[in-house]
Write a protein that holds these residues in place. Structure first.
Motif, short mmCIF file in Angstrom:
data_model
loop_
_atom_site.label_atom_id
_atom_site.label_comp_id
_atom_site.label_asym_id
_atom_site.label_seq_id
_atom_site.Cartn_x
_atom_site.Cartn_y
_atom_site.Cartn_z
N VAL A 175 -25.54 -45.81 -6.03
CA VAL A 175 -25.16 -44.60 -5.29
C VAL A 175 -26.39 -43.98 -4.62
O VAL A 175 -26.35 -43.62 -3.43
CB VAL A 175 -24.48 -43.58 -6.22
CG1 VAL A 175 -24.32 -42.23 -5.51
CG2 VAL A 175 -23.12 -44.09 -6.67
N GLU A 176 -27.48 -43.86 -5.36
CA GLU A 176 -28.70 -43.29 -4.79
C GLU A 176 -29.21 -44.14 -3.62
O GLU A 176 -29.61 -43.61 -2.58
CB GLU A 176 -29.77 -43.18 -5.88
CG GLU A 176 -29.46 -42.16 -6.96
CD GLU A 176 -30.52 -42.14 -8.05
OE1 GLU A 176 -31.59 -42.77 -7.86
OE2 GLU A 176 -30.29 -41.51 -9.10
N MET B 138 -16.82 -44.64 -10.04
CA MET B 138 -17.79 -43.95 -9.20
C MET B 138 -17.31 -43.89 -7.75
O MET B 138 -17.54 -42.89 -7.05
CB MET B 138 -19.15 -44.66 -9.27
CG MET B 138 -20.25 -43.98 -8.48
SD MET B 138 -20.56 -42.27 -9.00
CE MET B 138 -21.49 -42.58 -10.53
N ARG C 118 -25.67 -52.48 -5.18
CA ARG C 118 -26.26 -51.72 -4.07
C ARG C 118 -25.62 -52.10 -2.74
O ARG C 118 -25.30 -51.24 -1.91
CB ARG C 118 -27.77 -51.99 -4.00
CG ARG C 118 -28.62 -51.20 -4.99
CD ARG C 118 -30.09 -51.48 -4.74
NE ARG C 118 -30.97 -50.53 -5.43
CZ ARG C 118 -32.26 -50.42 -5.19
NH1 ARG C 118 -32.85 -51.23 -4.30
NH2 ARG C 118 -32.99 -49.52 -5.84
N GLU D 229 -25.39 -45.81 -10.92
CA GLU D 229 -26.11 -44.62 -10.42
C GLU D 229 -27.16 -45.02 -9.39
O GLU D 229 -27.32 -44.37 -8.35
CB GLU D 229 -26.79 -43.90 -11.60
CG GLU D 229 -25.83 -43.21 -12.55
CD GLU D 229 -25.26 -41.92 -11.98
OE1 GLU D 229 -25.73 -41.49 -10.91
OE2 GLU D 229 -24.34 -41.36 -12.60
N ASP D 230 -27.86 -46.10 -9.66
CA ASP D 230 -28.87 -46.60 -8.72
C ASP D 230 -28.22 -47.01 -7.40
O ASP D 230 -28.78 -46.76 -6.32
CB ASP D 230 -29.60 -47.79 -9.33
CG ASP D 230 -30.53 -48.47 -8.34
OD1 ASP D 230 -31.59 -47.89 -8.02
OD2 ASP D 230 -30.18 -49.58 -7.87
N ASP E 11 -24.16 -48.15 -16.36
CA ASP E 11 -24.21 -46.78 -15.82
C ASP E 11 -25.43 -46.60 -14.93
O ASP E 11 -25.35 -45.98 -13.86
CB ASP E 11 -24.24 -45.76 -16.97
CG ASP E 11 -22.88 -45.59 -17.63
OD1 ASP E 11 -21.87 -45.98 -17.01
OD2 ASP E 11 -22.82 -45.05 -18.75
N GLU E 12 -26.54 -47.16 -15.37
CA GLU E 12 -27.78 -47.05 -14.58
C GLU E 12 -27.68 -47.85 -13.29
O GLU E 12 -28.15 -47.41 -12.23
CB GLU E 12 -28.96 -47.53 -15.42
CG GLU E 12 -29.28 -46.63 -16.61
CD GLU E 12 -30.32 -47.23 -17.54
OE1 GLU E 12 -30.72 -48.40 -17.32
OE2 GLU E 12 -30.73 -46.54 -18.50
N GLN F 34 -15.17 -40.89 -7.31
CA GLN F 34 -15.97 -39.67 -7.18
C GLN F 34 -16.56 -39.53 -5.79
O GLN F 34 -16.52 -38.46 -5.18
CB GLN F 34 -17.10 -39.68 -8.22
CG GLN F 34 -16.66 -39.56 -9.66
CD GLN F 34 -17.86 -39.44 -10.59
OE1 GLN F 34 -18.81 -38.71 -10.30
NE2 GLN F 34 -17.83 -40.16 -11.71
#
Length: 437
Positions: free
Chosen positions: A390-391, A108, A163, A387-388, A383-384, A111
């Motif tokens: 990044v958000e 990630m 995070r 993704e969390d 994965d979750e 990306q």
């Protein structure tokens, strides 16, 4: 699983990565640290050796016991009895989850870097997960980790939330260093991650100091429960640096509770380890200073974990330092700015086929330690999490300008804060004239 004891004066066993089967233990004297081998890292010629990574080391002789089979060497066979397993189901799932977290997080990062969310140099850890997981998951919260510029995964393994690491990479205030450290300078006082360091070798003295602190608290201040251990991670290029040798000497002299972990991925940026080092077997440098030196297959998390356990345990018992060379490989270029054109495609393909995550997964399946559904659930969970992260990082605020000079000067009122109590950098005239300098 029984524990081996490292000798303080003899080198550990040497295991080349090109080995295709487990070898039985010889009853001969231990590996001679002064004996030159015909070939080493990345060579197509196999090295001779007289024991596996789990040989019990004593001062006088080697004691034979059942050989450990690398996860990458497991063949199709009947399930082994539980007594022969190297890990429990719970341990296996924890190792797998930590390695998947490291891999997914770094993918990630690539990306986000190419989307312009990160700046500067970003060095990824793909392929080396067995080293971080094998060592750090054995540490206590009070134990310390000192890393390099390739520090994201070390921080994650030590418990720093995804995070906080991602936000630091984004340069946000919610990062573990409030956005001031960035990719190469992860730090967490809460988790005893004492920093990533951009210059090679500069973290080793910090790690040595942390180990000295543990010993001082225990032996001088009388804190009997202070058995904290420090793990210092660094690469093969650093092993030619003066600070490395100075700290090996001090750690051995004072019997400090530290493990020096060489993540030998065979390349120092674009310089092959074989071209840069007179004797490429880094583990031999341990016995030269009176501490054990061990070479281990760094693509095999179970072998790394067993050696790590022995080294950490002996440090915690007050028996001094250990030098562990983990022969591993990075699957990406030196950094995300590196086109990775110098390494032989055949060499990259060889190590890609030995992916430590795939190897552990195979071992767990063949020994009935996990089902496909259980591992898929872990992958989905990670994965979750990523993704969390990044958000969260994307939505977090950038640092205020007033934070610019914090933690820069020992006495901020001598420069960073004006007579009116405000930060000088907030004065519109603060940078006046600097464009002409």
């Amino acid at each position: 699983m029984s524990s081996a004891t490292f000798s303080a004066t003899t080198a550990g066993p040497h295991l080349p990565l090109y080995t295709t089967r487990a070898r039985s233990h010889d009853q001969n004297p231990m590996f001679d640290p002064l004996k030159k081998s015909a070939s080493f890292l990345g060579s197509s010629t196999k090295l001779s050796f007289n024991s596996t990574t789990t040989t019990k080391l004593t001062r006088a002789n080697s004691v034979a016991r059942s050989p450990i089979v690398a996860v990458s060497e497991v063949k199709e066979k009947k399930s082994k009895p539980i007594s022969n397993l190297l890990i429990t189901k719970e341990e296996g799932l924890d190792l797998y989850e930590d390695m998947i977290l490291g891999r997914a997080f770094e993918d990630m990062c690539a990306q986000m870097y190419y989307r312009g969310k990160m700046f500067g140099f970003v060095h990824l850890y793909n392929g080396q997960e067995a080293v971080s997981t094998g060592f750090i998951r054995l540490l206590k919260k009070e134990d310390s980790v000192v890393s390099t510029y390739r520090d994201h995964v070390h921080s994650l393994s030590k418990g720093v939330p995804a995070r906080a690491v991602m936000s630091e990479l984004f340069g946000k205030t919610t990062g573990c260093c409030r956005g001031q450290g960035g990719s190469m300078h992860m730090f967490s006082k809460e988790h005893n991650v004492l920093g990533g360091f951009a210059f090679i070798g500069e973290g080793i003295p910090v790690a040595t100091g942390a180990a000295f602190s543990s010993k001082y608290r225990r032996e001088v201040l009388g804190k009997a429960d202070c058995d904290h251990v420090t793990c210092a991670f660094f690469g093969d290029g650093t092993a030619n640096n003066g600070q490395f040798f100075e700290c090996l000497n001090m750690a051995a002299l004072w019997k400090l509770p530290i493990v020096f972990v060489v993540e030998n991925n065979l390349w120092a940026i674009g310089m092959s380890h074989l071209r840069a080092t007179s004797d490429p077997e880094i583990w031999k440098k341990g016995p030269a200073f009176g501490m054990p030196g061990v070479h281990v297959d760094g693509m095999d998390v179970l072998k790394v974990r067993e050696v790590a356990k022995e080294a950490i345990d002996r440090a915690r018992r007050g028996e001094g330092p250990t030098l562990v060379e983990c022969e591993t490989y990075r699957f990406r270029g030196h950094s995300l700015a590196d086109p990775d054109e110098l390494r032989d495609p055949a060499e990259k393909a060889h190590y890609a086929a030995r992916d430590p995550i795939s190897a552990l997964k195979k071992y767990m399946f063949e020994n009935n330690l996990a089902s496909e559904a259980e591992l898929k659930a872990i992958e989905k969970k990670i994965d979750e999490v990523v993704e969390d992260a990044v958000e969260f990082a994307d939505e977090s605020p950038h640092p205020d300008r007033s934070q610019l000079l914090e933690n820069v000067f020992a006495d901020p009122r001598g420069f960073g804060i004006g007579p009116d109590g405000r930060y000088r950098c907030e004065d519109p005239k603060f940078t006046q004239g600097t464009a002409h300098v």
